[in-house]
Design a protein around this motif. Structure first.
Motif, PDB file in Angstrom:
ATOM      1  N   ASN A 175     -48.409  10.378 -23.510  1.00  0.00           N
ATOM      2  CA  ASN A 175     -47.904  10.065 -24.853  1.00  0.00           C
ATOM      3  C   ASN A 175     -46.429  10.392 -25.051  1.00  0.00           C
ATOM      4  O   ASN A 175     -45.957  10.400 -26.191  1.00  0.00           O
ATOM      5  N   TYR A 200     -44.473   8.086 -27.241  1.00  0.00           N
ATOM      6  CA  TYR A 200     -45.169   7.639 -28.453  1.00  0.00           C
ATOM      7  C   TYR A 200     -44.295   7.703 -29.708  1.00  0.00           C
ATOM      8  O   TYR A 200     -44.432   6.886 -30.623  1.00  0.00           O
ATOM      9  N   LEU A 201     -43.370   8.649 -29.767  1.00  0.00           N
ATOM     10  CA  LEU A 201     -42.548   8.839 -30.960  1.00  0.00           C
ATOM     11  C   LEU A 201     -41.422   7.820 -31.103  1.00  0.00           C
ATOM     12  O   LEU A 201     -40.792   7.742 -32.170  1.00  0.00           O
ATOM     13  N   PRO A 235     -45.522  10.235 -39.134  1.00  0.00           N
ATOM     14  CA  PRO A 235     -46.558  10.014 -38.123  1.00  0.00           C
ATOM     15  C   PRO A 235     -47.402  11.237 -37.788  1.00  0.00           C
ATOM     16  O   PRO A 235     -48.139  11.222 -36.800  1.00  0.00           O
ATOM     17  N   ILE A 236     -47.300  12.310 -38.584  1.00  0.00           N
ATOM     18  CA  ILE A 236     -47.933  13.568 -38.171  1.00  0.00           C
ATOM     19  C   ILE A 236     -49.433  13.414 -37.943  1.00  0.00           C
ATOM     20  O   ILE A 236     -49.989  13.963 -36.997  1.00  0.00           O
ATOM     21  N   LYS A 250     -51.025  10.689 -37.037  1.00  0.00           N
ATOM     22  CA  LYS A 250     -51.218   9.926 -35.811  1.00  0.00           C
ATOM     23  C   LYS A 250     -50.945  10.801 -34.583  1.00  0.00           C
ATOM     24  O   LYS A 250     -51.638  10.690 -33.566  1.00  0.00           O
ATOM     25  N   LEU A 251     -49.928  11.648 -34.678  1.00  0.00           N
ATOM     26  CA  LEU A 251     -49.621  12.556 -33.567  1.00  0.00           C
ATOM     27  C   LEU A 251     -50.789  13.509 -33.312  1.00  0.00           C
ATOM     28  O   LEU A 251     -51.163  13.756 -32.159  1.00  0.00           O
ATOM     29  N   ARG A 269     -53.561  11.932 -31.553  1.00  0.00           N
ATOM     30  CA  ARG A 269     -53.229  11.668 -30.146  1.00  0.00           C
ATOM     31  C   ARG A 269     -53.346  12.911 -29.269  1.00  0.00           C
ATOM     32  O   ARG A 269     -53.922  12.867 -28.184  1.00  0.00           O
ATOM     33  N   VAL A 302     -49.083  18.972 -30.644  1.00  0.00           N
ATOM     34  CA  VAL A 302     -47.960  18.230 -31.229  1.00  0.00           C
ATOM     35  C   VAL A 302     -46.614  18.894 -30.922  1.00  0.00           C
ATOM     36  O   VAL A 302     -45.652  18.202 -30.559  1.00  0.00           O
ATOM     37  N   LEU A 346     -45.455  17.878 -27.441  1.00  0.00           N
ATOM     38  CA  LEU A 346     -45.055  16.474 -27.379  1.00  0.00           C
ATOM     39  C   LEU A 346     -43.669  16.282 -27.989  1.00  0.00           C
ATOM     40  O   LEU A 346     -42.817  15.588 -27.415  1.00  0.00           O
ATOM     41  N   ILE A 347     -43.432  16.912 -29.122  1.00  0.00           N
ATOM     42  CA  ILE A 347     -42.127  16.782 -29.788  1.00  0.00           C
ATOM     43  C   ILE A 347     -41.019  17.411 -28.949  1.00  0.00           C
ATOM     44  O   ILE A 347     -39.939  16.824 -28.786  1.00  0.00           O
ATOM     45  N   GLU A 404     -57.798   7.099 -34.828  1.00  0.00           N
ATOM     46  CA  GLU A 404     -56.617   7.686 -35.458  1.00  0.00           C
ATOM     47  C   GLU A 404     -56.735   7.657 -36.977  1.00  0.00           C
ATOM     48  O   GLU A 404     -56.451   8.651 -37.662  1.00  0.00           O
TER      49      GLU A 404
END
Length: 469
Positions: free
Chosen positions: A342, A345-346, A357-358, A360-361, A364, A369, A372-373, A433
């Motif tokens: 992912n 994804y952002l 999108p929090i 959706k994140l 995922r 999170v 990923l960020i 989601e």
């Protein structure tokens, strides 16, 4: 801690007199103690060796006796109290020759010996001088040949600030292929010990230069041969190492970059994933491997621009083989795969920041999170050489930590397919989601409500399709 340590050493010293034994302290304890650290692992050489001495000593110290290797006479006493754990290892002197024992050790800084009976230092390899100069040298020319894992230990000491002697690098180049003979579990742990240091990106460049990277991560090493074009300004291997560099800078400056959520981030990244190692070290490993799928997906268009369509998905699949080879745990594999799959994804949300999108994140990557960020930020800075959208990312992270809990979806993907007669497709993921998003917003709380919620979405989709036709 020091008082407890001195008490243990005093007991060993006094009790050794009864058995007419000379205990020597050797190895990392002396090195770390002289560097001002507080070591809790101590290696002892016992001359002459006496198992009764060790057995009775464990009872006096109220410790637990562990037989590491009965044939080679390797024994351990673990002494625990409320605050500290001391690990005391006891072995005989090799061929009853102290010089031979010292020469068999890995590095000169680990070859300093202290006689606990008379407190004399024995240092024939001048380890104290090397320690003072902060230089790493081998105890013998065959040191890396005897145990090739020491190659990775060289880089670990390099990452901790030691200057590596040129002769050591020459020996690494000669012996790098011997790493294939080492048990993967040992390599696995040593890699994490390297990554535990705050700044390691230059170490991976040295590993590549001296043929070590291709022995551990051939998928990563071969990326230097993959074509690239704008917006990148370096080959995919260099980019991956730069991404790690940026990530380590983010970690180091976390209080300045995200002061409002510093404590929450530090708590999250300190969660353990493997042994004593945390999500921080594992994300650093993920940053190195995040683009390995590019080797199997690159294409060049008519304008000579290079594309890597689907590299995130392919890269996450390639991790299966890496995990098997290095004996990664299921937890590590799941975490790294999730983040790599992912990591792009952002990108679409950055272009349209009006959408938050929090939810959706979370659907995922669940609780990961922040990882990923952080990887996305590091990846983008490595490409663009500037930190864009800082406020946006801080708001995302704040939103994430404000959520009290991340719910488990009321319906699994398999259940959604069965209930609505769907085949595996992106639609199933989209429905899942939307379901998690509705749960977070507390619009639905039961399985029955979830079914009605998804049924309504599908009916609206069908009605919309009829209107368009």
């Amino acid at each position: 801690m020091e008082q407890e340590l001195y008490k243990i050493l005093y007991i060993i010293r006094e009790y050794s007199k009864i058995y007419d034994i000379t205990p020597y302290i050797v190895g990392g304890f002396i090195r770390d103690y002289l560097l001002g650290k507080k070591p809790q692992d101590i290696d002892f050489l016992i001359d002459p060796f006496n198992i009764d001495f060790i057995d009775n000593l464990s009872k006096i110290l109220k410790g637990r006796l562990v037989i590491l290797d009965e044939e080679r006479k390797y024994f351990r006493i673990v002494v625990k109290n409320k605050e500290n754990t001391f690990v005391l290892d006891f072995t005989p002197i090799y061929q009853q020759n102290l010089l031979l024992e010292i020469v068999r050790r890995d590095f000169t800084i680990n070859s300093i010996v202290l006689n606990l009976r008379n407190f004399e230092i024995y240092d024939p390899l001048k380890g104290l001088k090397d320690l003072e100069r902060n230089v790493l040298k081998l105890s013998s020319p065959d040191s890396l040949k005897e145990d090739p894992l020491r190659i990775l230990r060289v880089f670990r000491f390099g990452a901790s600030g030691f200057k590596i002697d040129k002769s050591v690098f020459e020996s690494i180049r000669k012996n790098s292929q011997r790493l294939s003979k080492i048990k993967p579990e040992r390599i696995h742990e040593e890699l994490y010990k390297i990554l535990k240091n705050p700044f390691t990106s230059y170490i991976w460049k040295e590993m590549e230069e001296y043929n070590v990277l291709r022995e551990i991560f051939p998928e990563l090493s071969e990326m230097k041969n993959i074509p690239w074009s704008e917006p990148h300004h370096e080959n995919p291997l260099e980019h991956s190492i730069t991404t790690l560099y940026v990530l380590e800078e983010l970690f180091y400056n976390i209080d300045k970059i995200f002061p409002s959520i510093k404590k929450e981030l530090e708590k999250y990244f300190s969660e353990k994933l493997f042994s004593e190692f945390t999500k921080k070290e594992t994300l650093k490993l993920a940053s190195l491997l995040h683009d390995i799928g590019k080797s199997k997906t690159y294409s060049i268009d008519e304008n000579n621009l290079v594309h890597y369509y689907g590299h995130s998905k392919v890269g996450s699949e390639m991790l299966e083989e890496i995990a098997e080879r290095l004996k990664l745990s299921n937890k590590e594999l799941s975490f790294i795969q999730k983040i790599i799959r992912n990591h792009m994804y952002l990108i679409d949300f950055i272009k349209n920041q009006e959408i938050n999108p929090i939810h959706k994140l979370i659907s995922r990557v669940n609780e990961d999170v922040p990882s990923l960020i952080f990887l996305f930020i590091s990846d983008q800075i490595a490409i663009k050489r500037t930190f864009e959208n800082k406020e946006y990312f801080e708001k995302l992270l704040q939103d994430f930590f404000r959520l009290k809990s991340i719910p488990k979806p009321l319906l699994s993907g398999h259940e959604i397919m069965q209930l609505f007669n769907l085949q595996p497709s992106p639609l199933v993921g989209i429905l899942k989601e939307k379901l998690i998003e509705a749960q977070i917003e507390e619009k639905i709380k039961t399985k029955e409500e979830a079914i009605r919620f998804l049924k309504e979405i599908l009916e609206n989709e069908r009605n919309t399709s009829r209107d368009h036709s």
